[in-house]
Design an enzyme around this catalytic site. Structure first.
Site, PDB file in Angstrom:
ATOM      1  N   GLN A   1       1.959  -5.908  -3.332  1.00  0.00           N
ATOM      2  CA  GLN A   1       2.432  -6.038  -1.949  1.00  0.00           C
ATOM      3  C   GLN A   1       3.718  -5.220  -1.764  1.00  0.00           C
ATOM      4  OE1 GLN A   1       1.372  -9.387  -3.529  1.00  0.00           O
ATOM      5  NE2 GLN A   1      -0.540  -8.416  -2.940  1.00  0.00           N
TER       6      GLN A   1
ATOM      7  N   LYS B   1       1.780   2.207  -5.159  1.00  0.00           N
ATOM      8  CA  LYS B   1       2.311   1.681  -6.429  1.00  0.00           C
ATOM      9  C   LYS B   1       1.392   2.014  -7.603  1.00  0.00           C
ATOM     10  CE  LYS B   1       2.279  -2.367  -4.405  1.00  0.00           C
ATOM     11  NZ  LYS B   1       2.083  -2.002  -2.991  1.00  0.00           N
TER      12      LYS B   1
ATOM     13  N   GLY C   1      -4.658  -4.075  -3.794  1.00  0.00           N
ATOM     14  CA  GLY C   1      -5.634  -3.037  -4.103  1.00  0.00           C
ATOM     15  C   GLY C   1      -4.829  -1.811  -4.463  1.00  0.00           C
ATOM     16  N   HIS C   2      -4.784  -1.488  -5.739  1.00  0.00           N
ATOM     17  CA  HIS C   2      -3.967  -0.366  -6.215  1.00  0.00           C
ATOM     18  C   HIS C   2      -4.888   0.780  -6.596  1.00  0.00           C
ATOM     19  CE1 HIS C   2      -0.498  -3.339  -7.300  1.00  0.00           C
ATOM     20  NE2 HIS C   2      -0.789  -3.315  -6.027  1.00  0.00           N
TER      21      HIS C   2
ATOM     22  N   ASP D   1       0.807  -1.227   0.000  1.00  0.00           N
ATOM     23  CA  ASP D   1       0.000   0.000   0.000  1.00  0.00           C
ATOM     24  C   ASP D   1       0.836   1.271   0.000  1.00  0.00           C
ATOM     25  OD1 ASP D   1      -2.239  -1.631   0.110  1.00  0.00           O
ATOM     26  OD2 ASP D   1      -2.250  -1.639   2.303  1.00  0.00           O
TER      27      ASP D   1
HETATM   28  P1  GDP Z   1      -0.783   0.439  -3.572  1.00  0.00           P
HETATM   29  O1  GDP Z   1      -1.416  -0.842  -3.138  1.00  0.00           O
HETATM   30  O2  GDP Z   1       0.683   0.461  -3.348  1.00  0.00           O
HETATM   31  O3  GDP Z   1      -1.131   0.828  -4.982  1.00  0.00           O
HETATM   32  O4  GDP Z   1      -1.383   1.565  -2.611  1.00  0.00           O
HETATM   33  P2  GDP Z   1      -2.927   1.704  -2.157  1.00  0.00           P
HETATM   34  O5  GDP Z   1      -3.704   2.230  -3.276  1.00  0.00           O
HETATM   35  O6  GDP Z   1      -3.416   0.469  -1.495  1.00  0.00           O
HETATM   36  O7  GDP Z   1      -2.771   2.747  -0.970  1.00  0.00           O
HETATM   37  C1  GDP Z   1      -2.270   4.020  -1.183  1.00  0.00           C
HETATM   38  C2  GDP Z   1      -3.354   5.021  -0.764  1.00  0.00           C
HETATM   39  O8  GDP Z   1      -2.794   6.303  -0.632  1.00  0.00           O
HETATM   40  C3  GDP Z   1      -4.456   5.170  -1.791  1.00  0.00           C
HETATM   41  O9  GDP Z   1      -5.650   5.490  -1.140  1.00  0.00           O
HETATM   42  C4  GDP Z   1      -3.974   6.353  -2.640  1.00  0.00           C
HETATM   43  O10 GDP Z   1      -5.034   7.067  -3.261  1.00  0.00           O
HETATM   44  C5  GDP Z   1      -3.328   7.204  -1.583  1.00  0.00           C
HETATM   45  N1  GDP Z   1      -2.181   8.001  -2.029  1.00  0.00           N
HETATM   46  C6  GDP Z   1      -1.235   7.697  -2.956  1.00  0.00           C
HETATM   47  N2  GDP Z   1      -0.274   8.648  -2.972  1.00  0.00           N
HETATM   48  C7  GDP Z   1      -0.618   9.559  -2.053  1.00  0.00           C
HETATM   49  C8  GDP Z   1      -0.012  10.760  -1.576  1.00  0.00           C
HETATM   50  O11 GDP Z   1       1.055  11.168  -2.008  1.00  0.00           O
HETATM   51  N3  GDP Z   1      -0.674  11.436  -0.586  1.00  0.00           N
HETATM   52  C9  GDP Z   1      -1.846  11.016  -0.059  1.00  0.00           C
HETATM   53  N4  GDP Z   1      -2.402  11.723   0.912  1.00  0.00           N
HETATM   54  N5  GDP Z   1      -2.444   9.874  -0.470  1.00  0.00           N
HETATM   55  C10 GDP Z   1      -1.830   9.151  -1.446  1.00  0.00           C
HETATM   56  P1  IMO Z   2      -0.935  -4.077  -2.272  1.00  0.00           P
HETATM   57  O1  IMO Z   2      -0.503  -4.595  -3.613  1.00  0.00           O
HETATM   58  C1  IMO Z   2      -0.922  -4.580   2.071  1.00  0.00           C
HETATM   59  C2  IMO Z   2      -0.922  -8.691   3.579  1.00  0.00           C
HETATM   60  C3  IMO Z   2      -2.182  -9.163   4.298  1.00  0.00           C
HETATM   61  C4  IMO Z   2      -1.576 -10.161   5.243  1.00  0.00           C
HETATM   62  C5  IMO Z   2      -0.467 -10.810   4.424  1.00  0.00           C
HETATM   63  C6  IMO Z   2      -0.864 -12.120   3.753  1.00  0.00           C
HETATM   64  O2  IMO Z   2      -2.238  -3.371  -2.302  1.00  0.00           O
HETATM   65  O3  IMO Z   2       0.160  -3.305  -1.633  1.00  0.00           O
HETATM   66  P2  IMO Z   2      -2.420 -12.744   1.704  1.00  0.00           P
HETATM   67  O4  IMO Z   2      -3.882 -12.487   1.460  1.00  0.00           O
HETATM   68  O5  IMO Z   2      -1.512 -12.190   0.660  1.00  0.00           O
HETATM   69  O6  IMO Z   2      -2.120 -14.193   1.969  1.00  0.00           O
HETATM   70  O7  IMO Z   2      -2.102 -11.975   3.083  1.00  0.00           O
HETATM   71  O8  IMO Z   2      -0.130  -9.856   3.424  1.00  0.00           O
HETATM   72  N1  IMO Z   2      -1.166  -8.142   2.222  1.00  0.00           N
HETATM   73  C7  IMO Z   2      -1.128  -6.851   1.914  1.00  0.00           C
HETATM   74  N2  IMO Z   2      -0.936  -5.768   2.702  1.00  0.00           N
HETATM   75  N3  IMO Z   2      -1.048  -4.432   0.727  1.00  0.00           N
HETATM   76  C8  IMO Z   2      -1.212  -5.502  -0.066  1.00  0.00           C
HETATM   77  O9  IMO Z   2      -1.207  -5.410  -1.416  1.00  0.00           O
HETATM   78  C9  IMO Z   2      -1.292  -6.781   0.518  1.00  0.00           C
HETATM   79  N4  IMO Z   2      -1.481  -8.027   0.037  1.00  0.00           N
HETATM   80  C10 IMO Z   2      -1.388  -8.856   1.091  1.00  0.00           C
HETATM   81  O10 IMO Z   2      -2.810  -8.093   4.963  1.00  0.00           O
HETATM   82  O11 IMO Z   2      -0.968  -9.502   6.323  1.00  0.00           O
HETATM   83 MG    MG Z   3      -2.898  -1.518  -1.815  1.00  0.00          MG
END
Ligand code: GDP
Ligand code: IMO
Ligand code: MG
Length: 420
Positions: free
Chosen positions: A222, A16, A40-41, A13
């Site tokens: 991840q 990416k 979840g991107h 998270d």
């Molecule tokens: P990913 O899994 O690495 O793609 O990241 P996620 O989407 O799960 O989580 C990143 C969260 O931070 C999302 O809700 C994005 O919309 C938000 N986000 C990304 N970059 C920024 C930033 O620079 N500032 C803030 N406040 N939010 C951000």
């Molecule tokens: P993105 O791509 C954050 C964590 C789960 C759990 C562990 C194992 O959005 O960054 P799994 O379902 O993969 O067997 O769970 O890994 N986990 C993540 N945490 N971002 C993710 O993906 C994750 N995908 C799995 O919360 O601790």
């Molecule tokens: Mg994510």
């Protein structure tokens, strides 16, 4: 031409999805190399927000080819939902989303097994996303998996064989399987949707593209600290999230890898169980969660929050061979008076700057405190607008980590990005 790799350096998270979208105009192909719908991107632009689970984040900028690589595990039911939601918002993907025949399928019984194994763990639950990731990769490694290409030949027979095996295990554990018929129906509808897409030998496709001089971006899911080999085992996911995962997950040779973009948050978060040395349990942690809106995009679970951990980051940079850093969410720190960075650990009275094997031990972080910039940075467009304290924070991180920070993200929107 080389394949650039973009991956998370923390516990996922990091942002990416946002950065893959920002960088996509520079590439002709974007390819996901591991993970599945546990990811979840999130992407935001023009007032809209999208969360991608299995579809690569390169689908919104131009007509670029996106590939789901062999290292990915795919759940047809969730894939169908994702595709339909994209189609309903005007994004037609059939011609530009290609799927590796070698990607493994998450079966309905894999999801049940995920829940079953978690329940069996009692107090030491991993806190998985419940998407069947572990059981699917287990079947892959134990040579019992079904792959996307299997859909094209005697699929029912192969499916039923795998299902019976899983049901025997579920029965041994006494796990409730009453929801199976319903999940199966959705799943087979998903398989029908999947068949509308082109299945490819993605390793040939990608290597040919490399030879033709096409620019390719490999998208990780991840983060490095969730890697099956190098993460905080056993509290990890079941794939190689590290840069080497791009080689096995796409079929490219190590010498084909070019830049390695490592993404990190200006602080740190984690979802699920497992060690997190800099975790905060006080109001500062709550403030990070509130300002950073730190709730899981897949499960909605509140993310655990803490200060940036340079011990873990240096470790991740070493394993991944990161060549450029990308710092996300620094705007979340905009109001903080003091910002802390963990530069070492104290374990049983011993100081160390190396990430340890035994993460169950009591790790006390050693912090350096810095003055916060206390300025709203979310509308800044250029680096020379940065406040002095922020510049100092960036310089400090670069010197501690030994790699330049090339992109700074100041908000969730595509436009809130500064490339230095
Ligand atoms: P990913 O899994 O690495 O793609 O990241 P996620 O989407 O799960 O989580 C990143 C969260 O931070 C999302 O809700 C994005 O919309 C938000 N986000 C990304 N970059 C920024 C930033 O620079 N500032 C803030 N406040 N939010 C951000
Ligand atoms: P993105 O791509 C954050 C964590 C789960 C759990 C562990 C194992 O959005 O960054 P799994 O379902 O993969 O067997 O769970 O890994 N986990 C993540 N945490 N971002 C993710 O993906 C994750 N995908 C799995 O919360 O601790
Ligand atoms: Mg994510």
């Amino acid at each position: 031409m080389k394949v650039d790799v973009l991956l998370g350096l923390q516990w996922g998270d990091e942002g990416k999805g946002k950065i893959v979208d920002v960088l996509t105009p520079e590439y002709e192909i974007v390819a996901r190399f591991q993970g599945g719908p546990n990811a979840g991107h999130t992407l935001e632009f023009e007032g809209k927000k999208y969360v991608l689970r299995s579809v690569p984040s390169g689908i919104f900028q131009g007509n670029k080819i996106n590939i789901i690589g062999n290292g990915v595990v795919l759940d047809p039911a969730l894939f169908k939902g994702e595709i339909e939601s994209l189609e309903s918002s005007g994004h037609e993907l059939k011609k530009r989303l290609l799927i590796s025949k070698k990607a493994h399928l998450i079966l309905p019984t894999h999801r049940l097994l995920d829940a079953c194994y978690e329940a069996a763990k009692g107090d030491s639950k991993i806190g998985t996303t419940g998407k069947g990731i572990g059981p699917t990769y287990t079947d892959k490694v134990s040579r019992n998996g079904l792959r996307v290409g299997d859909i094209l030949h005697n699929f029912d027979e192969k499916y039923n064989k795998a299902k019976s095996k899983h049901l025997r295990t579920l029965q041994q554990y006494g796990h409730d399987t009453s929801s199976l018929a319903e999940i199966e129906k959705e799943w087979f509808d998903g398989v029908a949707k999947l068949k509308e897409f082109t299945f490819i030998d993605s390793e040939h496709y990608i290597n040919n593209a490399v030879k033709e001089g096409k620019k390719i971006l490999a998208e990780g899911a991840q983060g490095t600290m969730l890697d099956i080999d190098f993460g905080s085992y056993p509290f990890v996911t079941s794939s190689n999230t590290i840069s080497a995962g791009a080689c096995t997950g796409l079929g490219i040779a190590p010498q084909s890898v070019g830049e390695v973009f490592g993404i990190f948050k200006a602080y740190c978060t984690r979802v699920g169980s497992g060690p997190f040395p800099t975790e905060l349990f006080d109001e500062t942690g709550d403030k990070l969660r509130e300002y950073g809106f730190e709730f899981g995009s897949v499960t909605g679970r509140p993310r655990r929050c803490g200060w940036i951990d340079l011990v873990a980051l240096r470790y991740a940079i070493m394993i991944d061979g990161v060549t450029q850093l990308i710092m996300m969410k620094s705007d979340v720190l905009d109001t903080f008076e003091t910002i802390r960075a963990c530069v070492g650990y104290e374990i049983n009275g011993q100081k160390t700057t190396e990430f340890p094997f035994e993460t169950e031990d009591n790790i006390t972080p050693v912090y350096v405190d810095m003055k916060g910039w206390q300025t709203d940075m979310t509308k800044m467009q250029k680096e020379d607008e940065f406040p002095t304290e922020f510049k100092q924070y960036v310089a400090f991180l670069e010197s501690e980590l030994g790699v330049p920070i090339r992109i700074v993200s100041l908000g969730p929107d595509r436009a809130q990005t500064i490339i230095r």
